[in-house]
Motif scaffolding. Structure first.
Motif, PDB file in Angstrom:
ATOM      1  N   GLY A  40       0.819  -1.216   0.000  1.00  0.00           N
ATOM      2  CA  GLY A  40       0.000   0.000   0.000  1.00  0.00           C
ATOM      3  C   GLY A  40       0.847   1.257   0.000  1.00  0.00           C
ATOM      4  N   LEU A  41       1.917   1.293   0.790  1.00  0.00           N
ATOM      5  CA  LEU A  41       2.804   2.465   0.813  1.00  0.00           C
ATOM      6  C   LEU A  41       3.474   2.683  -0.539  1.00  0.00           C
ATOM      7  N   ALA A  42       3.837   1.588  -1.207  1.00  0.00           N
ATOM      8  CA  ALA A  42       4.453   1.728  -2.528  1.00  0.00           C
ATOM      9  C   ALA A  42       3.469   2.324  -3.535  1.00  0.00           C
ATOM     10  N   LEU A  43       2.214   1.920  -3.486  1.00  0.00           N
ATOM     11  CA  LEU A  43       1.213   2.490  -4.397  1.00  0.00           C
ATOM     12  C   LEU A  43       0.969   3.972  -4.106  1.00  0.00           C
ATOM     13  N   VAL A  44       0.902   4.335  -2.831  1.00  0.00           N
ATOM     14  CA  VAL A  44       0.718   5.753  -2.478  1.00  0.00           C
ATOM     15  C   VAL A  44       1.913   6.579  -2.946  1.00  0.00           C
ATOM     16  N   ALA A  45       3.101   6.028  -2.760  1.00  0.00           N
ATOM     17  CA  ALA A  45       4.294   6.744  -3.208  1.00  0.00           C
ATOM     18  C   ALA A  45       4.287   6.944  -4.715  1.00  0.00           C
ATOM     19  N   LEU A  46       3.803   5.951  -5.444  1.00  0.00           N
ATOM     20  CA  LEU A  46       3.731   6.087  -6.900  1.00  0.00           C
ATOM     21  C   LEU A  46       2.764   7.201  -7.303  1.00  0.00           C
ATOM     22  N   LEU A  47       1.619   7.249  -6.649  1.00  0.00           N
ATOM     23  CA  LEU A  47       0.641   8.297  -6.962  1.00  0.00           C
ATOM     24  C   LEU A  47       1.190   9.689  -6.641  1.00  0.00           C
ATOM     25  N   SER A  52       3.577  14.831  -8.573  1.00  0.00           N
ATOM     26  CA  SER A  52       4.665  15.827  -8.503  1.00  0.00           C
ATOM     27  C   SER A  52       5.239  16.142  -9.878  1.00  0.00           C
ATOM     28  N   THR A  53       5.192  15.190 -10.794  1.00  0.00           N
ATOM     29  CA  THR A  53       5.719  15.445 -12.132  1.00  0.00           C
ATOM     30  C   THR A  53       4.872  16.443 -12.909  1.00  0.00           C
ATOM     31  N   THR A  54       3.649  16.675 -12.463  1.00  0.00           N
ATOM     32  CA  THR A  54       2.805  17.666 -13.144  1.00  0.00           C
ATOM     33  C   THR A  54       3.116  19.089 -12.694  1.00  0.00           C
ATOM     34  N   TYR A  62       6.640  21.220  -5.923  1.00  0.00           N
ATOM     35  CA  TYR A  62       7.194  19.948  -6.396  1.00  0.00           C
ATOM     36  C   TYR A  62       7.848  19.193  -5.251  1.00  0.00           C
ATOM     37  N   PHE A  63       8.713  19.847  -4.483  1.00  0.00           N
ATOM     38  CA  PHE A  63       9.381  19.176  -3.370  1.00  0.00           C
ATOM     39  C   PHE A  63       8.380  18.758  -2.273  1.00  0.00           C
ATOM     40  N   ALA A  64       7.286  19.497  -2.144  1.00  0.00           N
ATOM     41  CA  ALA A  64       6.290  19.143  -1.137  1.00  0.00           C
ATOM     42  C   ALA A  64       5.621  17.800  -1.450  1.00  0.00           C
ATOM     43  N   TRP A  65       5.486  17.439  -2.716  1.00  0.00           N
ATOM     44  CA  TRP A  65       4.895  16.145  -3.117  1.00  0.00           C
ATOM     45  C   TRP A  65       5.964  15.069  -3.367  1.00  0.00           C
ATOM     46  N   ALA A  66       7.127  15.459  -3.878  1.00  0.00           N
ATOM     47  CA  ALA A  66       8.151  14.472  -4.216  1.00  0.00           C
ATOM     48  C   ALA A  66       8.839  13.922  -2.970  1.00  0.00           C
ATOM     49  N   GLU A  67       9.076  14.762  -1.981  1.00  0.00           N
ATOM     50  CA  GLU A  67       9.790  14.299  -0.785  1.00  0.00           C
ATOM     51  C   GLU A  67       9.043  13.175  -0.059  1.00  0.00           C
ATOM     52  N   PRO A  68       7.738  13.268   0.255  1.00  0.00           N
ATOM     53  CA  PRO A  68       7.049  12.131   0.889  1.00  0.00           C
ATOM     54  C   PRO A  68       6.959  10.897  -0.012  1.00  0.00           C
ATOM     55  N   ALA A  69       6.895  11.130  -1.332  1.00  0.00           N
ATOM     56  CA  ALA A  69       6.849   9.982  -2.248  1.00  0.00           C
ATOM     57  C   ALA A  69       8.127   9.145  -2.151  1.00  0.00           C
ATOM     58  N   PHE A  70       9.300   9.799  -2.148  1.00  0.00           N
ATOM     59  CA  PHE A  70      10.571   9.086  -2.033  1.00  0.00           C
ATOM     60  C   PHE A  70      10.708   8.406  -0.664  1.00  0.00           C
ATOM     61  N   ALA A  71      10.253   9.091   0.389  1.00  0.00           N
ATOM     62  CA  ALA A  71      10.361   8.512   1.731  1.00  0.00           C
ATOM     63  C   ALA A  71       9.492   7.256   1.861  1.00  0.00           C
ATOM     64  N   LEU A  72       8.284   7.307   1.315  1.00  0.00           N
ATOM     65  CA  LEU A  72       7.402   6.126   1.392  1.00  0.00           C
ATOM     66  C   LEU A  72       7.970   4.943   0.615  1.00  0.00           C
ATOM     67  N   VAL A  73       8.617   5.230  -0.525  1.00  0.00           N
ATOM     68  CA  VAL A  73       9.233   4.137  -1.285  1.00  0.00           C
ATOM     69  C   VAL A  73      10.360   3.501  -0.478  1.00  0.00           C
ATOM     70  N   LEU A  74      11.163   4.339   0.214  1.00  0.00           N
ATOM     71  CA  LEU A  74      12.268   3.802   1.001  1.00  0.00           C
ATOM     72  C   LEU A  74      11.765   2.928   2.159  1.00  0.00           C
ATOM     73  N   ILE A  75      10.574   3.217   2.676  1.00  0.00           N
ATOM     74  CA  ILE A  75      10.045   2.446   3.802  1.00  0.00           C
ATOM     75  C   ILE A  75       9.262   1.219   3.337  1.00  0.00           C
ATOM     76  N   SER A  76       8.589   1.302   2.189  1.00  0.00           N
ATOM     77  CA  SER A  76       7.669   0.231   1.758  1.00  0.00           C
ATOM     78  C   SER A  76       8.382  -1.095   1.521  1.00  0.00           C
ATOM     79  N   LEU A  77       9.530  -1.062   0.869  1.00  0.00           N
ATOM     80  CA  LEU A  77      10.212  -2.329   0.536  1.00  0.00           C
ATOM     81  C   LEU A  77      10.689  -3.073   1.780  1.00  0.00           C
ATOM     82  N   PRO A  78      11.335  -2.423   2.762  1.00  0.00           N
ATOM     83  CA  PRO A  78      11.724  -3.163   3.983  1.00  0.00           C
ATOM     84  C   PRO A  78      10.532  -3.708   4.758  1.00  0.00           C
TER      85      PRO A  78
END
Length: 308
Positions: A40-47, A52-54, A62-78
């Motif tokens: 679920g965290l990986a899907l939210v990070a993707l969205l 943010s790319t828009t 941009y940084f307000a949306w991209a920063e949480p996206a990268f953080a969620l990806v780093l947490i989702s896999l572990p």
């Protein structure tokens, strides 16, 4: 103490189908929670990243949306990999190593949030190498723990399968091995109440023989003669005896008279037949002797009538 309720439910059915029999509710709920939570965290990070790319690159939005996206990806896999370790029947040390790896990755994620974007990727103090190295160590720990759990699980399944096969082989060997006493007892039990006979003749308990009146109608038995045993050695008699043993045909009745008496009767029959033939020949000759004068007399009468 109340009896423990059976582990029923959709998650427990999935666990039984893909892993095995669950040991406790905590492992099932926590394991599936971490696994599904990581997805679920990986899907939210993707969205968040797609949104943010828009926006304008390197802008505050941009940084307000991209920063949480990268953080969620780093947490989702572990978290996803930790859920796998919890679900599998792993050793306690393996689980501790997995939790330690997740803790290291979380620390690296916090460092990323501190450094991004001012001190990240050649900007400012540039803590990129430190954060990435720390995250790699933690991810390596959780990856090794997950691999060890999977290998241990497959080895346990293989041992269980071999144990079941050995038990089946032992049961088959025990089921197929019989002693001589058991075999003899089975044969006696199976043949109990079965009456064996020759030629299909039903077995009786008495020693008397009974025959119908027609069986010996043509046999003349001399009751005054002594008892003699006559054994036939002819092929016809042997074939008739074999047919009688098969029970398919009626055995031919033999005379109990002696050989001399049978020879005398045959001689008497021949002489009687010869006398009958001579009598027939005499009768035919007398008829011819009477018929010949009559026919000659008739011929003379016919000739006289023709002359007159």
């Amino acid at each position: 103490m109340p009896a423990e309720q059976p582990l029923d439910g959709y998650l427990f059915d999935l666990y039984r189908r893909y892993i095995g029999e669950p040991e406790s509710r905590t492992d099932v709920y926590l394991g599936f929670g971490l696994f599904l939570g990581g997805i679920g965290l990986a899907l939210v990070a993707l969205l968040l990243f797609l949104w943010s790319t828009t926006l304008e690159a390197r802008s505050a939005a941009y940084f307000a949306w991209a920063e949480p996206a990268f953080a969620l990806v780093l947490i989702s896999l572990p978290l996803l990999m930790l859920g796998i370790v919890v679900l599998l029947p792993s050793d306690r040390r393996v689980r501790y190593a997995s939790v330690g790896g997740v803790a290291v990755t979380i620390a690296a994620t916090v460092g990323f949030l501190y450094a991004y974007p001012d001190d990240w990727n050649n900007y400012g103090e540039n803590y990129t190498i430190e954060v990435v190295a720390t995250y790699a160590v933690g991810l390596s720990m959780i990856t090794a723990s997950t691999g060890a759990s999977l290998i241990a699980h497959y080895l346990e399944l293989a041992r269980a399968s071999e144990a079941v096969e050995i038990e089946d082989d032992d049961e088959e060997d025990e089921a197929e091995s019989y002693t001589d006493e058991e075999i003899r007892s089975d044969i006696d039990s199976a043949m109990e109440g079965v009456e064996l006979s020759w030629g299909g003749v039903e077995k009786t308990e008495h020693t008397r023989l009974t025959f119908s009146e027609d069986d010996f109608a043509d046999v003349d038995v001399d009751t005054t003669a002594g008892t003699k045993t006559v054994r036939s050695t002819g092929v016809d008699a042997q074939v008739a005896g074999l047919k009688g043993l098969k029970g398919g045909e009626t055995k031919t009745t033999t005379s109990s008279a002696t050989v001399d008496e049978q020879t005398a009767k045959l001689k008497e029959l021949r002489e009687q037949r010869k006398a009958e033939e001579l009598a027939e020949a005499d009768d035919s000759g007398s008829l011819e002797s009477v018929a010949t004068p009559i026919s000659s007399l008739l011929d003379r009468v016919r000739s006289w009538l023709k002359r007159n």
